[in-house]
Enzyme design. Structure first.
Site, PDB file in Angstrom:
ATOM      1  N   ALA A  65       0.877  -1.013  -0.114  1.00 34.85           N
ATOM      2  CA  ALA A  65       0.095  -0.040   0.035  1.00 34.85           C
ATOM      3  C   ALA A  65       1.093   1.213  -0.002  1.00 34.85           C
ATOM      4  O   ALA A  65       2.016   0.966   0.306  1.00 34.85           O
ATOM      5  CB  ALA A  65      -0.985  -0.046   1.327  1.00 34.85           C
ATOM      6  N   GLY A 105       0.618  -5.184   0.704  1.00 32.77           N
ATOM      7  CA  GLY A 105      -0.285  -5.399  -0.406  1.00 32.77           C
ATOM      8  C   GLY A 105       0.018  -6.028  -1.380  1.00 32.77           C
ATOM      9  O   GLY A 105      -0.688  -6.454  -2.228  1.00 32.77           O
ATOM     10  N   GLU A 108      -0.353  -9.608  -0.541  1.00 33.02           N
ATOM     11  CA  GLU A 108      -1.738  -9.953  -0.557  1.00 33.02           C
ATOM     12  C   GLU A 108      -2.406  -9.917  -1.753  1.00 33.02           C
ATOM     13  O   GLU A 108      -3.222 -10.920  -1.981  1.00 33.02           O
ATOM     14  CB  GLU A 108      -2.266  -8.761   0.286  1.00 33.02           C
ATOM     15  CG  GLU A 108      -1.967  -8.809   1.815  1.00 33.02           C
ATOM     16  CD  GLU A 108      -2.280  -7.675   2.824  1.00 33.02           C
ATOM     17  OE1 GLU A 108      -2.298  -6.275   2.251  1.00 33.02           O
ATOM     18  OE2 GLU A 108      -2.743  -7.967   3.782  1.00 33.02           O
ATOM     19  N   GLU A 128       4.224  -4.960   7.569  1.00 33.69           N
ATOM     20  CA  GLU A 128       3.262  -3.784   7.909  1.00 33.69           C
ATOM     21  C   GLU A 128       3.510  -3.736   9.414  1.00 33.69           C
ATOM     22  O   GLU A 128       3.437  -2.414   9.825  1.00 33.69           O
ATOM     23  CB  GLU A 128       1.734  -4.336   7.836  1.00 33.69           C
ATOM     24  CG  GLU A 128       1.235  -4.237   6.386  1.00 33.69           C
ATOM     25  CD  GLU A 128       1.400  -5.461   5.492  1.00 33.69           C
ATOM     26  OE1 GLU A 128       2.309  -6.396   5.918  1.00 33.69           O
ATOM     27  OE2 GLU A 128       0.729  -5.579   4.484  1.00 33.69           O
TER      28      GLU A 128
HETATM   29  N1  3HC Z   1       4.378   3.574  -0.143  1.00 33.20           N
HETATM   30  C1  3HC Z   1       5.077   4.868  -0.437  1.00 33.20           C
HETATM   31  N2  3HC Z   1       6.234   5.068  -0.761  1.00 33.20           N
HETATM   32  C2  3HC Z   1       6.883   3.952  -0.969  1.00 33.20           C
HETATM   33  C3  3HC Z   1       6.604   2.644  -0.428  1.00 33.20           C
HETATM   34  C4  3HC Z   1       5.455   2.596  -0.096  1.00 33.20           C
HETATM   35  N3  3HC Z   1       4.858   1.186   0.397  1.00 33.20           N
HETATM   36  N4  3HC Z   1       7.826   1.967  -0.587  1.00 33.20           N
HETATM   37  C5  3HC Z   1       8.773   2.592  -0.948  1.00 33.20           C
HETATM   38  N5  3HC Z   1       8.528   3.917  -1.369  1.00 33.20           N
HETATM   39  C6  3HC Z   1       9.212   5.209  -1.662  1.00 33.20           C
HETATM   40  C7  3HC Z   1      10.276   5.351  -0.677  1.00 33.20           C
HETATM   41  O1  3HC Z   1       9.750   6.332   0.116  1.00 33.20           O
HETATM   42  C8  3HC Z   1      11.240   6.070  -1.742  1.00 33.20           C
HETATM   43  O2  3HC Z   1      10.830   7.317  -2.021  1.00 33.20           O
HETATM   44  P1  3HC Z   1      11.770   8.455  -2.152  1.00 33.20           P
HETATM   45  O3  3HC Z   1      12.751   8.093  -3.533  1.00 33.20           O
HETATM   46  O4  3HC Z   1      10.988   9.717  -2.493  1.00 33.20           O
HETATM   47  O5  3HC Z   1      12.797   8.708  -0.958  1.00 33.20           O
HETATM   48  C9  3HC Z   1      11.067   5.183  -2.877  1.00 33.20           C
HETATM   49  O6  3HC Z   1       9.514   4.561  -2.942  1.00 33.20           O
HETATM   50  C10 3HC Z   1      12.111   4.127  -3.090  1.00 33.20           C
HETATM   51  O7  3HC Z   1      12.258   3.258  -2.089  1.00 33.20           O
HETATM   52  P2  3HC Z   1      13.372   2.874  -1.255  1.00 33.20           P
HETATM   53  O8  3HC Z   1      14.454   3.865  -1.419  1.00 33.20           O
HETATM   54  O9  3HC Z   1      13.157   2.270   0.047  1.00 33.20           O
HETATM   55  O10 3HC Z   1      14.016   1.648  -2.187  1.00 33.20           O
HETATM   56  P3  3HC Z   1      14.685   0.375  -2.202  1.00 33.20           P
HETATM   57  O11 3HC Z   1      14.967  -0.256  -3.398  1.00 33.20           O
HETATM   58  O12 3HC Z   1      16.073   0.763  -1.272  1.00 33.20           O
HETATM   59  O13 3HC Z   1      13.687  -0.406  -1.333  1.00 33.20           O
HETATM   60  C11 3HC Z   1      11.390  -1.470  -0.918  1.00 33.20           C
HETATM   61  C12 3HC Z   1      12.237  -0.703  -1.706  1.00 33.20           C
HETATM   62  C13 3HC Z   1      12.147  -2.905  -0.172  1.00 33.20           C
HETATM   63  C14 3HC Z   1      10.181  -1.820  -1.473  1.00 33.20           C
HETATM   64  C15 3HC Z   1      11.417  -0.546   0.313  1.00 33.20           C
HETATM   65  O14 3HC Z   1      11.048   0.827  -0.354  1.00 33.20           O
HETATM   66  C16 3HC Z   1      10.221  -0.848   1.407  1.00 33.20           C
HETATM   67  O15 3HC Z   1      10.533  -1.570   2.393  1.00 33.20           O
HETATM   68  N6  3HC Z   1       8.951  -0.245   1.151  1.00 33.20           N
HETATM   69  C17 3HC Z   1       7.931  -0.415   2.119  1.00 33.20           C
HETATM   70  C18 3HC Z   1       7.344  -1.834   1.899  1.00 33.20           C
HETATM   71  C19 3HC Z   1       6.107  -1.894   3.007  1.00 33.20           C
HETATM   72  O16 3HC Z   1       6.205  -1.675   3.941  1.00 33.20           O
HETATM   73  N7  3HC Z   1       5.090  -2.470   2.126  1.00 33.20           N
HETATM   74  C20 3HC Z   1       3.736  -2.647   2.955  1.00 33.20           C
HETATM   75  C21 3HC Z   1       3.122  -1.354   2.924  1.00 33.20           C
HETATM   76  S1  3HC Z   1       1.621  -1.574   4.045  1.00 33.20           S
HETATM   77  C22 3HC Z   1       0.577  -2.280   3.150  1.00 33.20           C
HETATM   78  O17 3HC Z   1       0.881  -2.744   2.246  1.00 33.20           O
HETATM   79  C23 3HC Z   1      -0.703  -2.303   4.127  1.00 33.20           C
HETATM   80  C24 3HC Z   1      -1.664  -3.236   3.434  1.00 33.20           C
HETATM   81  O18 3HC Z   1      -1.737  -4.548   4.139  1.00 33.20           O
HETATM   82  C25 3HC Z   1      -3.099  -2.902   3.639  1.00 33.20           C
END
Ligand code: 3HC
Length: 702
Positions: A65, A105, A108, A128
Site C-alpha cells: 500500500a 499489499g 496480499e 506492515e
Molecule cells: N509507499 C509509499 N512510498 C514507498 C513505498 C510504499 N509502500 N515503498 C517505497 N516507497 C518510496 C520510498 O519512500 C522512496 O521514495 P523517495 O525516493 O522519494 O525517497 C522510494 O519509494 C524508493 O524506496 P527505497 O529507497 O526504500 O527503495 P529500495 O529499493 O531501497 O527498497 C523496498 C524498496 C524494499 C520496497 C522499500 O522501499 C520498502 O521496504 N518499502 C515499504 C514496503 C512496505 O512496508 N510495504 C507494506 C506497506 S503497508 C501495506 O501494504 C498495508 C496493506 O496490508 C493494507
C-alpha cells in the site's frame, strides 16, 4: 486496452497481462487498485482471454500500500469490492508473476491470485508490523491458509523479506523460475498451462489450523521486543482469527484490528521513521551530477574491537577486506576476537558454521602498509587520539594509490586537522561506526571542509553497501550523534548527584523503550572510554561540567563489565547487572562533598532531564548547520543509540510533547541549574513561532 494511467491490460494471445506501472516501486498509490480491478473485469469479459497474469513494470511487482496515504482519511475500497474480492470471484485464473518485491499489499494481491511464480531474486513479505499496522488486505487470513500458521506468525510479526526460493519451500510460491528466465514469457506460458484447471485453487478455500499454545507462545517470545507496542499483538490476534473464524468473518476481524492501529501514535511514529530513513540519504547541497565511486578492495587499519567489527561488516556483505595492525600480536588477537564473535553467532543459531567460515576467509590479516597500498578504501580505526591517528594518515598519504579514499572511524576528533596532514584532503572523510560495529546500523559520515562531493557520496554509499544507514554529520566535536547525546550522558550522572540511583534511571529508560538502560550500556562499552573524552574536554574548556562520580569509579578501576564492576557489579562470567551498595555509597559521599541538595524524582522528570538536554543540543547542531534535518538526528538516535523506533526518534518524540512545553521546561531548568541548560537560539525561535522541531530549517550545512 485499458484507460488507467497506472495499470494497463495487454493481450498476449489468449492471455491477458495486467501490468502495474506506478514508479518507483509500484506501491498501491491512487488508482492502482482500481486499475487492477478494471483490467480484471475487462479480461474476464473478453471471451478471447482464457487466463490472466498480474505483474509489475520497472523494478518491482508491488511494494505494498502507499504508506503516504495512511492516516490521511483517504478513500479505500470496501470489503467485497477490493482487488482480492474481484480475484476470488474471477471465473478465469490469475497468475501473479513476481520480480523485485511483493510486500504488504503486494503479497496480499499475489495471494489473491490463483497461482504465484517468481524470479529467483524476488522477495516476498508482510512488513506492515514495521510501520505499526497489520496486513489489512487479507494477509493475516490468507498467509496462514497458504503457508501454515507458524510461518505466517513468524513472517507477520517480524516483517521479514523472504527470498523466493525459501518462499517456494514455505508453499507461498508455486514455482521459482530458473536464473535468467524471462518473467513475462514464463508467466504467459504458465497461465496457458493452467488455463483450464477447475475448480480454481483459491487460498480462501483452504483452512488454517494451529497447534495448541502456539499463539501464547509467540506472544511470550515477542514480549520483550514488542514492549509498549500494539501492532505485533494485533497481528497475532488477526492470525488467530484465521483459525477460529470462517474466511469472510476473519477478514472483517482483520479490518477491525487494522482500524485500531492505523492512526495510533505507534503507527504515526513508525511511518515517520520509515520516511526519515529514506530522507537521510539525500544530500541536497551536493551537485546531483556527481556519483559515488565504486570500490572493491577495502582495508581496515586497527584490529581492535572497532576495527574488527568494521572488517566483519565488510565481510558480512561479501567484501574481501584486509586488516592491519602495528604488531603481529595485536593482529592475531584481533583475528581471534573476530573468530569468537562469529562463533557466538553460530552458537546462538543466527549464523551457519559454513557461512562463518566463508566470512572469516574474506578477512585477510596483513602485516604492513605495502599490503594495503592498492586498496581503494581505507577505514582507520586505531586508538582515539589525534597524535596516534596523524602519523597514520601521513603514512597513508605517502603509500596509498592515487584516488584511494581515506576514512577515519573517529568518534569526535577534528577531521579537518586530520585531513591536513595529507596532501589529498579532498579524499579524506570521517566514517564513524557505532559499537558493536558489525551490529549497529548507523554510519555517521563526517564532512571535513575540503572533502570532495565524490568522497562524501562514496562514504555514504559504502555504508549502504555494508547494510548500514548512512547519515551525514558536520565536523564538530562529537559530530552529530555523540554531540547531541553528550548532555544526556552528563545529565544522567548529575541526576545521581541529586539523589537518583543508576538502577532507577535505567528502569525509566527501559520502560520508555530502550533495550538497556544508559548505565548498563556504559558498563558494557567500558567506563574508561568516556573518561578519556572528559579529560580532553576539561583541558580544553575551563567551564566544562565535570562528573566527579563517574571519574571516581574510573579511578577505582571500575571500568564496567570487563572488570566485573562499574555502575553495577557483575558475577564472574555473567553480564547481569546487580545494583551495588558500594556505588550507592560513593554517590552519597561525592554528593555530600559537593553539597548537592538531595531530592526524589518522578519517572517523567528523569526522562525529560535526559532527553530535553539532548533536544536542546540537537537544536544547537541544526542552528550551526552541522546536520541537514532534525529527522537526521532522529535516524541517528534510532540506529546509533537504540532509541525506541515506535517513538519516532528524539526530535519527533519532543514534538509530541510540544515545542513550547519543551522550551518552557528548559528555560525553567536554566534558571535553576545555570548555563548548561541555556536554551539554544533555534529552540527559542521554534517555540516563539510554534514551529515543530521536524520542520526546523537548519542553517546551510557547513
Ligand atoms: N509507499 C509509499 N512510498 C514507498 C513505498 C510504499 N509502500 N515503498 C517505497 N516507497 C518510496 C520510498 O519512500 C522512496 O521514495 P523517495 O525516493 O522519494 O525517497 C522510494 O519509494 C524508493 O524506496 P527505497 O529507497 O526504500 O527503495 P529500495 O529499493 O531501497 O527498497 C523496498 C524498496 C524494499 C520496497 C522499500 O522501499 C520498502 O521496504 N518499502 C515499504 C514496503 C512496505 O512496508 N510495504 C507494506 C506497506 S503497508 C501495506 O501494504 C498495508 C496493506 O496490508 C493494507
Amino acid at each position: 486496452m485499458s484507460e488507467s494511467p497506472v495499470v494497463r491490460l495487454e493481450k498476449d494471445g489468449d492471455v491477458g497481462v495486467i501490468i502495474v506501472n506506478y514508479p518507483p516501486v509500484n506501491a498501491l498509490g491512487p488508482g492502482v487498485s482500481e486499475g487492477i480491478i478494471e483490467s480484471l473485469n475487462k479480461a474476464n469479459a473478453d471471451p478471447s482471454i482464457k487466463a490472466m497474469v498480474l505483474m509489475g513494470d520497472g523494478r518491482s511487482f508491488i511494494a505494498g500500500a502507499d504508506i503516504r496515504g495512511f492516516g490521511t482519511g483517504r478513500k479505500r475500497l470496501a470489503i467485497g469490492e477490493r482487488t482480492y474480492d474481484v480475484m476470488d470471484a474471477s471465473p478465469k485464473p490469475v497468475v501473479a508473476a513476481i520480480h523485485g518485491y511483493a510486500l504488504g499489499g503486494g503479497l496480499e494481491n499475489a495471494m489473491g491470485c490463483h497461482y504465484r511464480i517468481a524470479v529467483p531474486s524476488a522477495k516476498v513479505g508482510l512488513p506492515e508490523v514495521l510501520i505499526g499496522i497489520l496486513p489489512g488486505g487479507g494477509g493475516t487470513q490468507r498467509l496462514p491458509r497458504l503457508a501454515g500458521v507458524k510461518t505466517a506468525l513468524e513472517m507477520i510479526t517480524s516483517g521479514r523479506h523472504v527470498p523466493a526460493p525459501e518462499a517456494a519451500k514455505l508453499g507461498i510460491l508455486d514455482e521459482v523460475l530458473p536464473e535468467g528466465a524471462n518473467l513475462r514469457e514464463a508467466a504467459v506460458a504458465y497461465a496457458r498451462k493452467i488455463a483450464d484447471v477447475r475448480p480454481l485453487p483459491r487460498v480462501r478455500d483452504k483452512t488454517a489450523t494451529a497447534e495448541p499454545g502456539v499463539f501464547d507462545a509467540i506472544r511470550k517470545s515477542i514480549a520483550r521486543k514488542a514492549r509498549n507496542q500494539k501492532a505485533p499483538y494485533n497481528c497475532i490476534a488477526a492470525v488467530e482469527a484465521s483459525c477460529t473464524l470462517p474466511f469472510d468473518e476473519g477478514i472483517r476481524r482483520e479490518a477491525e484490528l487494522f482500524a485500531e492501529l492505523e492512526t495510533a501514535d505507534e503507527a504515526k511514529a513508525l511511518r515517520y521513521a520509515f520516511f526519515a530513513e529514506r530522507e537521510v540519504a539525500k544530500l541536497p547541497d551536493l551537485p546531483s551530477v556527481v556519483a559515488p565511486a565504486d570500490f572493491t578492495d577495502p582495508a581496515v587499519i586497527g584490529a581492535g574491537t572497532m576495527g574488527g567489527g568494521i572488517a566483519m561488516s565488510f565481510a558480512d556483505f561479501g567484501y574481501d577486506v584486509k586488516i592491519m595492525d602495528a604488531t603481529q600480536e595485536a593482529l592475531d588477537r584481533g583475528m581471534e576476537r573476530i573468530r569468537n564473535n562469529y562463533a557466538t553467532s553460530v552458537k546462538r543459531g543466527s549464523l551457519a558454521q559454513d557461512e562463518m567460515e566463508r566470512r572469516l576467509a574474506r578477512i585477510h590479516p596483513v602485516a604492513g602498509y605495502e599490503d594495503i597500498a592498492d586498496c581503494d578504501v581505507i577505514v582507520e580505526a586505531v586508538f582515539e587520539r589525534m597524535d596516534v591517528k596523524k602519523p597514520i594518515f601521513a603514512k597513508l598519504d605517502e603509500v596509498m594509490k592515487p584516488g584511494a579514499f581515506l576514512f577515519s572511524n573517529t568518534s569526535a576528533l577534528d577531521m579537518d586537522e586530520l585531513a591536513s596532514v595529507t596532501k589529498r584532503p579532498e579524499y579524506v572523510a570521517g566514517t564513524h561506526f557505532f559499537s558493536p560495529a558489525n551490529v549497529m546500523k548507523l554510519l555517521e559520515v563526517v564532512r571535513p571542509s575540503k572533502a570532495s562531493p565524490e568522497t562524501l557520496l562514496t562514504a555514504m554509499a559504502m555504508g549502504r553497501r555494508i547494510g548500514k544507514i548512512s547519515a551525514m554529520a558536520g565536523n564538530t566535536d562529537g559530530f552529530v550523534a555523540n554531540r547531541s547525546r553528550a548532555p544526556f550522558n552528563s545529565e544522567m550522572v548529575i541526576l545521581l548527584e541529586e539523589g537518583c540511583l543508576p538502577e532507577q534511571v535505567d528502569k525509566v529508560m527501559v520502560d520508555f523503550g530502550y533495550p538497556m538502560g544508559p548505565f548498563a550500556v556504559g558498563d558494557l562499552a567500558g567506563l574508561d572510554i568516556g573518561a578519556e573524552g572528559r579529560k580532553r574536554r576539561a583541558a580544553a574548556n575551563p567551564n566544562y561540567r565535570k562528573l566527579p562520580i563517574a571519574d571516581k569509579l574510573v579511578e577505582m578501576g571500575r571500568y564496567g563489565q570487563k572488570t566485573s564492576a562499574g555502575w553495577y557489579r557483575y558475577e564472574k562470567g555473567d553480564r547481569t547487572p546487580h545494583p551495588d551498595p558500594e556505588v550507592a555509597a560513593i554517590i552519597k559521599s561525592v554528593a555530600a562533598e559537593m553539597g548537592v541538595p538531595q531530592k526524589t524524582f518522578t519517572d517523567a522528570e528523569i526522562l525529560q532531564r535526559l532527553l530535553f538536554s539532548s533536544v536542546n543540543e540537537a537544536c544547537r547542531i541544526l542552528e550551526e548547520g552541522k546536520a541537514y534535518r532534525a529527522s537526521d538526528v532522529d535516524v541517528m538516535w534510532l540506529h546509533g543509540f537504540g532509541f525506541p523506533r515506535y517513538r519516532g526518534g528524539l526530535m519527533y518524540w519532543a514534538d509530541g510533547i510540544g515545542v513550547k512545553n519543551v522550551y518552557a521546561q528548559i528555560a525553567s531548568w536554566h534558571q535553576q541549574y545555570g548555563e548548561r541548560w541555556a536554551p539554544s537560539k533555534l529552540l527559542r525561535e521554534l517555540a516563539e513561532s510554534g514551529t515543530p522541531f521536524r520542520e526546523a530549517k537548519p542553517a546551510p550545512f557547513v
